[in-house]
Structures are given as C-alpha cells and as structure tokens.
Design a protein around this motif. Structure first.
Motif, PDB file in Angstrom:
ATOM      1  N   LYS A 149      -5.364   7.473 -16.450  1.00 41.19           N
ATOM      2  CA  LYS A 149      -4.329   6.677 -17.110  1.00 41.19           C
ATOM      3  C   LYS A 149      -4.071   5.428 -16.284  1.00 41.19           C
ATOM      4  O   LYS A 149      -3.881   5.496 -15.074  1.00 41.19           O
ATOM      5  CB  LYS A 149      -3.028   7.481 -17.249  1.00 41.19           C
ATOM      6  N   THR A 150      -4.099   4.293 -16.923  1.00 44.27           N
ATOM      7  CA  THR A 150      -3.807   3.026 -16.253  1.00 44.27           C
ATOM      8  C   THR A 150      -2.432   2.534 -16.687  1.00 44.27           C
ATOM      9  O   THR A 150      -1.982   2.801 -17.799  1.00 44.27           O
ATOM     10  CB  THR A 150      -4.866   1.964 -16.590  1.00 44.27           C
ATOM     11  N   PHE A 151      -1.779   1.805 -15.793  1.00 43.09           N
ATOM     12  CA  PHE A 151      -0.424   1.342 -16.074  1.00 43.09           C
ATOM     13  C   PHE A 151      -0.353  -0.178 -15.941  1.00 43.09           C
ATOM     14  O   PHE A 151      -0.886  -0.748 -14.977  1.00 43.09           O
ATOM     15  CB  PHE A 151       0.573   1.985 -15.107  1.00 43.09           C
ATOM     16  N   ASP A 152       0.294  -0.812 -16.904  1.00 43.37           N
ATOM     17  CA  ASP A 152       0.514  -2.251 -16.822  1.00 43.37           C
ATOM     18  C   ASP A 152       1.499  -2.545 -15.696  1.00 43.37           C
ATOM     19  O   ASP A 152       2.248  -1.656 -15.253  1.00 43.37           O
ATOM     20  CB  ASP A 152       1.076  -2.784 -18.147  1.00 43.37           C
ATOM     21  N   LYS A 153       1.496  -3.797 -15.252  1.00 42.59           N
ATOM     22  CA  LYS A 153       2.447  -4.182 -14.213  1.00 42.59           C
ATOM     23  C   LYS A 153       3.871  -3.974 -14.731  1.00 42.59           C
ATOM     24  O   LYS A 153       4.193  -4.293 -15.866  1.00 42.59           O
ATOM     25  CB  LYS A 153       2.219  -5.639 -13.811  1.00 42.59           C
ATOM     26  N   HIS A 154       4.692  -3.390 -13.882  1.00 45.12           N
ATOM     27  CA  HIS A 154       6.069  -3.087 -14.269  1.00 45.12           C
ATOM     28  C   HIS A 154       6.953  -3.231 -13.039  1.00 45.12           C
ATOM     29  O   HIS A 154       6.554  -2.869 -11.925  1.00 45.12           O
ATOM     30  CB  HIS A 154       6.136  -1.657 -14.824  1.00 45.12           C
ATOM     31  N   LEU A 155       8.153  -3.745 -13.243  1.00 43.33           N
ATOM     32  CA  LEU A 155       9.052  -3.984 -12.125  1.00 43.33           C
ATOM     33  C   LEU A 155       9.344  -2.709 -11.343  1.00 43.33           C
ATOM     34  O   LEU A 155       9.437  -2.731 -10.106  1.00 43.33           O
ATOM     35  CB  LEU A 155      10.363  -4.593 -12.630  1.00 43.33           C
ATOM     36  N   LEU A 156       9.442  -1.583 -12.032  1.00 42.80           N
ATOM     37  CA  LEU A 156       9.707  -0.324 -11.341  1.00 42.80           C
ATOM     38  C   LEU A 156       8.556   0.056 -10.412  1.00 42.80           C
ATOM     39  O   LEU A 156       8.780   0.520  -9.286  1.00 42.80           O
ATOM     40  CB  LEU A 156       9.941   0.794 -12.363  1.00 42.80           C
ATOM     41  N   LEU A 157       7.329  -0.139 -10.880  1.00 38.88           N
ATOM     42  CA  LEU A 157       6.171   0.152 -10.033  1.00 38.88           C
ATOM     43  C   LEU A 157       6.090  -0.807  -8.859  1.00 38.88           C
ATOM     44  O   LEU A 157       5.798  -0.401  -7.720  1.00 38.88           O
ATOM     45  CB  LEU A 157       4.882   0.066 -10.855  1.00 38.88           C
ATOM     46  N   GLU A 158       6.327  -2.084  -9.113  1.00 39.51           N
ATOM     47  CA  GLU A 158       6.237  -3.091  -8.044  1.00 39.51           C
ATOM     48  C   GLU A 158       7.233  -2.798  -6.936  1.00 39.51           C
ATOM     49  O   GLU A 158       6.895  -2.829  -5.741  1.00 39.51           O
ATOM     50  CB  GLU A 158       6.475  -4.497  -8.621  1.00 39.51           C
ATOM     51  N   SER A 159       8.469  -2.502  -7.314  1.00 38.99           N
ATOM     52  CA  SER A 159       9.495  -2.251  -6.297  1.00 38.99           C
ATOM     53  C   SER A 159       9.236  -0.932  -5.562  1.00 38.99           C
ATOM     54  O   SER A 159       9.494  -0.818  -4.357  1.00 38.99           O
ATOM     55  CB  SER A 159      10.883  -2.230  -6.949  1.00 38.99           C
ATOM     56  N   PHE A 160       8.697   0.052  -6.297  1.00 36.16           N
ATOM     57  CA  PHE A 160       8.425   1.351  -5.672  1.00 36.16           C
ATOM     58  C   PHE A 160       7.370   1.229  -4.580  1.00 36.16           C
ATOM     59  O   PHE A 160       7.566   1.693  -3.452  1.00 36.16           O
ATOM     60  CB  PHE A 160       7.970   2.351  -6.734  1.00 36.16           C
ATOM     61  N   PHE A 161       6.228   0.614  -4.895  1.00 38.01           N
ATOM     62  CA  PHE A 161       5.162   0.522  -3.896  1.00 38.01           C
ATOM     63  C   PHE A 161       5.550  -0.408  -2.749  1.00 38.01           C
ATOM     64  O   PHE A 161       5.152  -0.178  -1.601  1.00 38.01           O
ATOM     65  CB  PHE A 161       3.856   0.078  -4.557  1.00 38.01           C
ATOM     66  N   ALA A 162       6.334  -1.453  -3.047  1.00 37.46           N
ATOM     67  CA  ALA A 162       6.811  -2.330  -1.977  1.00 37.46           C
ATOM     68  C   ALA A 162       7.696  -1.549  -1.010  1.00 37.46           C
ATOM     69  O   ALA A 162       7.676  -1.783   0.202  1.00 37.46           O
ATOM     70  CB  ALA A 162       7.572  -3.517  -2.570  1.00 37.46           C
ATOM     71  N   SER A 163       8.466  -0.595  -1.534  1.00 36.02           N
ATOM     72  CA  SER A 163       9.367   0.189  -0.685  1.00 36.02           C
ATOM     73  C   SER A 163       8.615   1.146   0.227  1.00 36.02           C
ATOM     74  O   SER A 163       9.160   1.605   1.242  1.00 36.02           O
ATOM     75  CB  SER A 163      10.344   0.984  -1.554  1.00 36.02           C
ATOM     76  N   LEU A 164       7.358   1.472  -0.107  1.00 35.76           N
ATOM     77  CA  LEU A 164       6.580   2.408   0.708  1.00 35.76           C
ATOM     78  C   LEU A 164       5.939   1.748   1.928  1.00 35.76           C
ATOM     79  O   LEU A 164       5.698   2.410   2.939  1.00 35.76           O
ATOM     80  CB  LEU A 164       5.473   3.047  -0.141  1.00 35.76           C
ATOM     81  N   LEU A 165       5.633   0.470   1.834  1.00 37.72           N
ATOM     82  CA  LEU A 165       4.857  -0.199   2.882  1.00 37.72           C
ATOM     83  C   LEU A 165       5.462  -0.073   4.279  1.00 37.72           C
ATOM     84  O   LEU A 165       4.724   0.190   5.243  1.00 37.72           O
ATOM     85  CB  LEU A 165       4.648  -1.673   2.515  1.00 37.72           C
ATOM     86  N   PRO A 166       6.770  -0.227   4.458  1.00 37.56           N
ATOM     87  CA  PRO A 166       7.310  -0.098   5.825  1.00 37.56           C
ATOM     88  C   PRO A 166       7.088   1.275   6.455  1.00 37.56           C
ATOM     89  O   PRO A 166       6.986   1.386   7.685  1.00 37.56           O
ATOM     90  CB  PRO A 166       8.814  -0.378   5.624  1.00 37.56           C
ATOM     91  N   TYR A 167       6.973   2.323   5.637  1.00 33.44           N
ATOM     92  CA  TYR A 167       6.807   3.673   6.184  1.00 33.44           C
ATOM     93  C   TYR A 167       5.465   3.863   6.873  1.00 33.44           C
ATOM     94  O   TYR A 167       5.311   4.752   7.720  1.00 33.44           O
ATOM     95  CB  TYR A 167       6.958   4.721   5.080  1.00 33.44           C
ATOM     96  N   PHE A 168       4.486   3.035   6.524  1.00 29.83           N
ATOM     97  CA  PHE A 168       3.163   3.218   7.111  1.00 29.83           C
ATOM     98  C   PHE A 168       3.053   2.664   8.524  1.00 29.83           C
ATOM     99  O   PHE A 168       2.006   2.766   9.151  1.00 29.83           O
ATOM    100  CB  PHE A 168       2.105   2.613   6.191  1.00 29.83           C
ATOM    101  N   GLU A 169       4.141   2.100   9.002  1.00 27.68           N
ATOM    102  CA  GLU A 169       4.193   1.709  10.405  1.00 27.68           C
ATOM    103  C   GLU A 169       4.588   2.901  11.270  1.00 27.68           C
ATOM    104  O   GLU A 169       4.490   2.855  12.491  1.00 27.68           O
ATOM    105  CB  GLU A 169       5.205   0.566  10.599  1.00 27.68           C
TER     106      GLU A 169
END
Length: 265
Positions: free
Chosen positions: A108-128
């Motif tokens: 299943k593919t998903f179109d760009k969506h504000l909820l997805l964009e904000s969710f993945f952006a929120s994960l990036l700091p944890y990978f430090e």
C-alpha cells in the motif's frame, strides 16, 4: 548497511554500499519512509520503485526481492516501523473494529499527508540516541497506526487481520513465486497448507518433488536471462533463487552441460 536501533520496532537504515540486494518475507507489517536514495521492491507480477519522500506499507508474508541503492548522489536512507502482532492486538483491543476477513494484502502506498510528514519528522531526533526508551517506541507505534487509520479508511482490513493465509491455488502461486528462496515450510504456509499437505498437493500438480521442480524452473529462468537479456551470472543467480554463485554454477552446468559463464560473450 548501517542500522540504528535495529533491535527495536523503529529502525533507521543508511545504506552506504553502492548496491544492496536481498530477499524478504517479512513476518510483521512494515511502514517505511524513504529519506534518500531508492528502494525497488520486486514481486512476481509487479515492481515498485520508491524514492525520497515516499511512504508505503509492506504487508506481512509478502515474498519479494528488495534492492536498495543511492540516487542523485545521496545514499539510501529510510525509517522503518515494524507493526508487530502483539502491538496491533493491544491497539485493536482499545480501538475495536468489525471482523476482518482473510485476504491477500498488497503493498500500500500513501500520498503525501501532513500527518505523515509531521510524524516522521518527529522520529528523526530519536536516532541520535543509542537506545530509544520502550515507552516512547510504544507511543510512536500507536501513533503510526492511528495516522494510517485517519488517512486510509481500509487499512484495518490489513492491520487488524491476525489469521494465517487461507488455502489458495498451489500451482498458480508456485508459477508466480518460484524464484524466491523460501523453505518448503514457508511455501506451504503461504499457500495455506501444512508441509505434508503441501508436498502431497505439489506432487499432484507437478508430478515431481518441490525441490526438483524449483531447481529446474530457476535454471530455466537464469538461462533466459543470460541468453536473451545478455546479463552476467553474478547478476542473475540471486534473483532466480540461488544463495551463492558457486552452487548456481554447479547446478547450471549439471542441467545444461556447460557453465553459465560460457554464455557471456
């Protein structure tokens, strides 16, 4: 390939090699966001190409080959979230849905969506961090499920189904998926059969053993790739279901009377 938090349900992957190729038959649904580079997912009847910004769901029990590689001068990077049955069951106990019928889910593919964009952006700091706390992972996985429900009204038909694959046409499945290097038990499971029933039904369908049939089909495909597509043995042996080049070369020569590199000119 470098992975951070690889023992967790949320994984950041950075492919630093020029090219990475593997087969997957994942046991858990995986929600993936490509950050850079490219991932190609090759199935029996379709190939998907995902690039930076793409988000998609790989359903469990999906035979496929995966190719990860740099693109536009940038390495392959992605975030992958495993949606494990125990977490999904816990979620749906709190958010029940109607009974879900057995089916064969597709990518299943998903179109760009504000909820997805904000969710993945929120994960990036944890990978430090060396290790993300379990409580945080649990919250973020639940958030991912909730977001998918909000942007895809049919996602529960995939995520809330916990049964095993139903019995399907064995011959049709094998003709489409013989190139994937799976155990006989896995072939049986994906066709809705025990190992004993799989072997019995296979004998009825093809009048030979699964291993002999698989070897012949894979060698025939390899021969076609070498002669018609002008590819090299090192480029095809893995794609047609062999684990290493030496085993492939031995089986090829035994089948055709000459080694595969004899066709490379």
């Amino acid at each position: 390939m470098v992975e951070k938090n690889s023992n967790a349900d949320i994984v950041f992957s950075c492919e630093v090699e020029k090219h990475f190729h593997s087969e997957i038959i994942i046991e858990d649904h995986a929600l993936i966001r490509i950050l850079s580079g490219e991932m190609r997912v090759v199935q029996a009847d379709q190939t998907y190409a995902f690039v930076a910004g793409d988000t998609f769901l790989l359903p469990r029990d999906l035979p496929a080959a995966v190719i990860k590689r740099p693109k536009d001068g940038r390495p392959y990077k992605s975030i992958s979230i495993s949606l494990k049955p125990d977490r999904l069951r816990e979620y749906y106990l709190k958010h029940p849905v109607k009974t879900i019928q057995s089916h064969r889910p597709k990518i299943k593919t998903f179109d760009k969506h504000l909820l997805l964009e904000s969710f993945f952006a929120s994960l990036l700091p944890y990978f430090e961090m060396e290790l993300v706390p379990e409580t945080i992972i649990s919250v973020k996985v639940e958030e991912a499920i909730s977001i998918l429900q909000n942007i895809d009204e049919r996602i529960d038909t995939v995520l809330a189904y916990f049964g095993e694959p139903g019995k399907i046409d064995l011959a049709d499945f094998m003709e489409k998926n013989f190139m994937f290097n799976m155990t006989m038990e896995k072939f049986g499971y994906l066709t809705g059969r025990s190992l004993t029933t799989f072997k019995r039904d296979f004998k009825k369908a093809f009048n030979t053993t699964p291993q002999k049939w698989l070897t012949q089909k894979r060698l025939e495909l390899a021969h076609y790739q070498l002669t018609e597509k002008k590819r090299k043995p090192v480029e095809v042996y893995f794609e047609v279901g062999f684990e290493n080049l030496s085993h492939f070369s031995f089986a090829f020569k035994k089948q055709f009377g000459y080694p595969p590199n004899a066709l490379v000119k």
